[in-house]
Every structure is written in structure tokens, then in C-alpha cells.
Design a protein around this motif. Structure first.
Motif, PDB file in Angstrom:
ATOM      1  N   THR A  20     -16.447  13.438 -17.169  1.00 55.39           N
ATOM      2  CA  THR A  20     -16.926  13.216 -18.545  1.00 55.39           C
ATOM      3  C   THR A  20     -16.472  14.298 -19.508  1.00 55.39           C
ATOM      4  OG1 THR A  20     -18.898  12.135 -17.638  1.00 55.39           O
ATOM      5  CG2 THR A  20     -18.987  12.834 -19.955  1.00 55.39           C
ATOM      6  N   TYR A  21     -16.499  15.531 -19.084  1.00 57.00           N
ATOM      7  CA  TYR A  21     -16.284  16.638 -20.006  1.00 57.00           C
ATOM      8  C   TYR A  21     -14.944  17.355 -19.794  1.00 57.00           C
ATOM      9  CZ  TYR A  21     -21.146  15.737 -21.049  1.00 57.00           C
ATOM     10  OH  TYR A  21     -22.329  15.122 -21.416  1.00 57.00           O
ATOM     11  N   TYR A  22     -13.934  16.581 -19.474  1.00 58.32           N
ATOM     12  CA  TYR A  22     -12.561  17.079 -19.598  1.00 58.32           C
ATOM     13  C   TYR A  22     -11.934  16.244 -20.706  1.00 58.32           C
ATOM     14  CZ  TYR A  22      -8.114  19.188 -18.372  1.00 58.32           C
ATOM     15  OH  TYR A  22      -6.941  19.912 -18.416  1.00 58.32           O
ATOM     16  N   LEU A  23     -12.078  16.755 -21.931  1.00 56.96           N
ATOM     17  CA  LEU A  23     -11.729  15.973 -23.122  1.00 56.96           C
ATOM     18  C   LEU A  23     -10.292  16.267 -23.550  1.00 56.96           C
ATOM     19  CD1 LEU A  23     -15.050  16.656 -25.076  1.00 56.96           C
ATOM     20  CD2 LEU A  23     -14.527  14.745 -23.549  1.00 56.96           C
ATOM     21  N   GLY A  25      -8.843  16.225 -26.373  1.00 58.19           N
ATOM     22  CA  GLY A  25      -8.698  17.025 -27.586  1.00 58.19           C
ATOM     23  C   GLY A  25      -9.347  18.390 -27.508  1.00 58.19           C
ATOM     24  N   GLY A  26      -9.885  18.750 -26.347  1.00 55.50           N
ATOM     25  CA  GLY A  26     -10.550  20.040 -26.209  1.00 55.50           C
ATOM     26  C   GLY A  26      -9.584  21.204 -26.242  1.00 55.50           C
ATOM     27  N   ASP A  27     -10.077  22.346 -26.735  1.00 54.00           N
ATOM     28  CA  ASP A  27      -9.224  23.529 -26.822  1.00 54.00           C
ATOM     29  C   ASP A  27      -9.851  24.746 -26.144  1.00 54.00           C
ATOM     30  OD1 ASP A  27     -11.287  23.770 -28.604  1.00 54.00           O
ATOM     31  OD2 ASP A  27     -10.062  24.404 -30.309  1.00 54.00           O
ATOM     32  N   LEU A  28     -10.879  24.496 -25.295  1.00 55.43           N
ATOM     33  CA  LEU A  28     -11.524  25.591 -24.570  1.00 55.43           C
ATOM     34  C   LEU A  28     -11.760  25.124 -23.137  1.00 55.43           C
ATOM     35  CD1 LEU A  28     -12.782  28.422 -24.656  1.00 55.43           C
ATOM     36  CD2 LEU A  28     -14.955  27.342 -25.298  1.00 55.43           C
ATOM     37  N   PHE A  29     -11.304  25.921 -22.168  1.00 51.58           N
ATOM     38  CA  PHE A  29     -11.370  25.550 -20.756  1.00 51.58           C
ATOM     39  C   PHE A  29     -12.370  26.430 -20.015  1.00 51.58           C
ATOM     40  CE2 PHE A  29      -7.321  24.089 -22.288  1.00 51.58           C
ATOM     41  CZ  PHE A  29      -7.061  22.919 -21.596  1.00 51.58           C
ATOM     42  N   HIS A  40     -14.661  21.646 -26.765  1.00 49.17           N
ATOM     43  CA  HIS A  40     -14.243  22.158 -28.074  1.00 49.17           C
ATOM     44  C   HIS A  40     -14.803  23.568 -28.311  1.00 49.17           C
ATOM     45  CE1 HIS A  40     -13.783  17.775 -28.483  1.00 49.17           C
ATOM     46  NE2 HIS A  40     -12.732  18.102 -29.226  1.00 49.17           N
ATOM     47  N   ARG A  41     -13.914  24.451 -28.634  1.00 50.36           N
ATOM     48  CA  ARG A  41     -14.270  25.841 -28.899  1.00 50.36           C
ATOM     49  C   ARG A  41     -15.265  25.964 -30.061  1.00 50.36           C
ATOM     50  NH1 ARG A  41     -11.158  30.782 -28.321  1.00 50.36           N
ATOM     51  NH2 ARG A  41      -9.627  29.483 -27.246  1.00 50.36           N
ATOM     52  N   TYR A  42     -15.224  25.035 -30.981  1.00 50.91           N
ATOM     53  CA  TYR A  42     -16.027  25.097 -32.205  1.00 50.91           C
ATOM     54  C   TYR A  42     -17.511  25.313 -31.901  1.00 50.91           C
ATOM     55  CZ  TYR A  42     -18.641  23.259 -36.209  1.00 50.91           C
ATOM     56  OH  TYR A  42     -19.542  23.092 -37.226  1.00 50.91           O
ATOM     57  N   PHE A  43     -18.069  24.548 -30.957  1.00 50.01           N
ATOM     58  CA  PHE A  43     -19.496  24.639 -30.666  1.00 50.01           C
ATOM     59  C   PHE A  43     -19.875  26.026 -30.137  1.00 50.01           C
ATOM     60  CE2 PHE A  43     -18.644  20.025 -30.008  1.00 50.01           C
ATOM     61  CZ  PHE A  43     -19.403  19.563 -31.081  1.00 50.01           C
ATOM     62  N   PHE A  44     -19.023  26.597 -29.337  1.00 47.70           N
ATOM     63  CA  PHE A  44     -19.338  27.875 -28.694  1.00 47.70           C
ATOM     64  C   PHE A  44     -19.163  29.051 -29.660  1.00 47.70           C
ATOM     65  CE2 PHE A  44     -18.580  24.869 -25.383  1.00 47.70           C
ATOM     66  CZ  PHE A  44     -19.447  25.234 -24.364  1.00 47.70           C
ATOM     67  N   LEU A  87     -23.731  20.659 -21.728  1.00 46.36           N
ATOM     68  CA  LEU A  87     -22.754  20.063 -22.648  1.00 46.36           C
ATOM     69  C   LEU A  87     -23.254  18.751 -23.232  1.00 46.36           C
ATOM     70  CD1 LEU A  87     -19.414  20.722 -20.706  1.00 46.36           C
ATOM     71  CD2 LEU A  87     -20.273  21.945 -22.722  1.00 46.36           C
ATOM     72  N   TRP A  88     -24.123  18.066 -22.517  1.00 46.21           N
ATOM     73  CA  TRP A  88     -24.684  16.797 -23.010  1.00 46.21           C
ATOM     74  C   TRP A  88     -25.376  16.968 -24.355  1.00 46.21           C
ATOM     75  CZ3 TRP A  88     -30.138  16.011 -23.188  1.00 46.21           C
ATOM     76  CH2 TRP A  88     -30.526  14.730 -23.577  1.00 46.21           C
TER      77      TRP A  88
END
Length: 346
Positions: A20-23, A25-29, A40-44, A87-88
Motif C-alpha cells: 500500500t505505501y510504496y507510492l 510519486g513518493g520522494d522519501l524512502f 511523501h517527504r512533505y508530511f514529515f 501512515l494511514w
């Protein structure tokens, strides 16, 4: 779920990507055990000072910034399932509808507290307040994660008012300090006589408002910050975003000072100066009732009594009005002396 392999010195271990959470468009691993997360790095960066410090560390020239690829993923100690529950909160497909179990909320609260996600923490508390939990479980959970103590006032009060004392298991869950404070509050609540003058060993004989004041005093809980009109509309308090339950009785119960609530010296005599009820000659000085004042005020005793009545606060906030004023011994002596002088003059 796609997989690839990464080797170490001894074995090959299969690494996989979370369903579910390997998106894309994500930019943070992140890497939790053998599972990769891509979010997404934005939330963190927006929510967490903890991750802000980690992500703002400048990379050396030519190096890839931390967390920007699978090879530089941030390694987590938490179980993959727990991180997925966290993450949910950000990727909930039902938008504002957050429905899950108490145990899941506890996991999210633990990670939000550890990683300093203040708004996530507030969300968890709001949702937990809607769910059924035992008083002991709620107190232990909130204390472990430093939730605002104002939420705990009615929970502490319920444990103080119930007939059964804390069990051994409850005491272990709450910890020694909290257990002793609750025992102390229970003892004080039962030391007050009931309406017929009897003292019950099992039933607390004080009102709910006074019990809440006692809890606030013994547990050193400060009142919540006043709520602005804008915050009222959202049911939140400034700076926290939470709807903290308010206590309607800020006045501490009679005789309950910062010391032992059953200590008559600190709870009674020491506070007597504040309440305008000291004994002996000090009364005459406080109330302005020396012998000479008796001569000046001889013709207007009613005014003195009015002043004493106004200056005598009711520490319990009863609706029966202020307590009757004590008649100062010095004032009696002053009036008697003045009467004797008048006879001599005549």
C-alpha cells in the motif's frame, strides 16, 4: 509485491516493497525490517521536528541526500505493520472519517509522541476520547505519552470515588507514584463527614466539583488555556488543536493545601490568615478591633459585622452564602472597656 535482493557479508536477504505505501510519486524512502516504504517527504517535514532535523542534514558534495533513494532509506526500528498504521493517518482514503481500534490508536499515539507529530497526537486523543477504555488503561496510556493532564481529571476522580480500592494489577499498570496519589485522594475524600455526621470508610463524601478540585491540587494539574471564539467553533484550545475538557471548579477544597490534605496544620491554621480566620489576639489586629478601635466604632457595630461578613470567603463555593463572621475577642474587650470609661466620665 515486487522483490529484489541485497547482500551482506554472510547471507542474502530479500527486500520487498509495501503493497500500500510504496507510492510511485513518493520522494522519501524508509526501510522497516525488510520492507521498503516510499511516501511523501512533505508530511514529515511539515509535521515533525524529529524528522526535520534528520532530513535537513546536508549531504556531502556529490552524495545522495538521506532518504531520497532505496539505497539511502531511513532505517526504522518499528515493525512494518506499526509504521503502516501510522501512515494511514496521512493517506486515509475516507478523509475525515478515522475508524479503527483502541489498540491501533495506541500504536499511532506511541509513534506520534516519539517522532513529535503534535497534530497527529491531538487527533489520536480526540478519537480515543470517543472510545471505551477503562479509567486505569486510559490514565496509563495518557501518562506514558504525556497527554494533557486535564483529560485525566474525571478519570482520577472516578478512581477516587469508586468503592473498591485499586487492585494489585491496576497499581502495577499505573505505577507507584500515581497509585499513591490516588490512595491519598481517596483517604481525604473519605475523611469528610457526610450530611448526618457519620464517616463512611467506602463512600467519598464530597461533591463532584470538589473532587475535581482535589484531583487538580494533588496531581498539580494546571487549568487549560482559555479558549478563543475561533477555537470554540472548532472545539479546540489555542496552540494544541484539542478540545480539552474544562473543570468548572477552580477553587481547591476546604483544608486541602499543597501539603498533606489531612494535615490540620498546613490545611487549617496556616491558611487561616488567608481566610481571615486566625485565632487569639491576631484576630483583633486583622479585623481592626483593638481596644482603641472599640471606642471609635462603639456606635456602629453593625458596619463592622458587615465588613467581616464580606471579607469572609466561602472556600467551597456553596450557594448558602458566606459563613457567619467570627466575633473578634478584641472587639468585645474594646466595647466593654469603652462602656466602663463612659460610666466613669458620668
Amino acid at each position: 509485491m515486487s522483490t529484489h535482493h541485497r547482500s551482506n557479508s554472510d547471507t542474502f536477504r530479500a527486500l520487498s516493497r509495501h503493497d500500500t505505501y510504496y507510492l510511485p510519486g513518493g520522494d522519501l524512502f524508509f526501510l522497516s525490517e525488510h520492507i521498503h516504504f516510499r511516501v511523501h517527504r512533505y508530511f514529515f517535514e511539515r509535521e515533525s521536528p524529529f524528522f526535520q532535523r534528520q532530513l535537513q542534514v546536508p549531504a556531502s558534495p556529490g552524495a545522495v541526500p538521506r532518504g531520497s533513494t532505496e539505497g539511502t532509506a531511513i532505517i526504522l526500528e518499528e515493525h512494518p505493520d506499526d509504521f503502516a498504521k501510522f501512515l494511514w493517518v496521512f493517506y486515509n482514503p475516507r478523509y475525515s472519517l478515522y475508524t479503527t481500534s483502541v489498540d491501533d490508536w495506541k500504536v499511532i499515539l506511541q509513534l506520534a509522541h516519539k517522532w513529535q507529530f503534535a497534530e497527529v497526537k491531538n487527533l489520536v486523543v480526540r478519537e480515543l476520547e470517543k472510545l471505551d477504555m477503562s479509567d486505569v488503561d486510559r490514565i496509563a496510556t495518557y501518562q506514558d505519552h504525556e497527554v494533557d493532564k486535564n483529560y485525566l481529571i474525571p478519570r482520577y476522580a472516578a478512581l477516587c470515588e469508586r468503592e473498591q480500592p485499586l487492585t494489585l494489577e491496576e497499581g502495577v499498570q499505573l505505577g507507584m507514584a500515581t497509585t499513591l496519589m490516588i490512595a491519598r485522594a481517596r483517604e481525604y475524600a473519605r475523611s469528610n463527614p457526610s450530611a448526618d455526621g457519620s464517616r463512611s470508610p467506602t463512600t467519598a463524601g464530597i461533591r463532584e466539583e470538589e473532587m475535581h478540585s482535589l484531583v487538580r491540587l494533588l496531581f498539580d494539574i494546571r487549568p487549560p488555556v482559555p479558549v478563543n471564539k475561533d477555537d470554540n467553533a472548532n472545539g479546540t484550545t489555542p496552540g494544541t488543536g484539542t478540545g480539552i475538557p474544562t473543570d468548572t471548579s477552580p477553587t481547591a477544597p476546604k483544608g486541602a493545601s499543597g501539603g498533606n490534605p489531612t494535615d490540620k496544620t498546613t490545611g487549617g491554621q496556616a491558611n487561616g490568615h488567608t481566610n481571615g480566620k486566625t485565632d487569639g489576639p491576631t484576630d483583633a489586629v486583622v479585623n481592626g478591633a483593638s481596644g482603641q478601635d472599640g471606642e471609635r466604632n462603639e456606635g456602629t457595630p453593625g458596619e463592622d459585622e458587615k465588613k467581616d461578613s464580606v471579607n469572609s470567603p466561602n472556600p467551597l463555593g456553596d450557594d448558602n452564602g458566606p459563613s457567619p463572621p467570627d466575633t473578634p475577642s478584641g472587639a468585645k474587650a474594646g466595647r466593654k472597656t469603652s462602656s466602663g470609661r463612659n460610666k466613669n466620665r458620668s
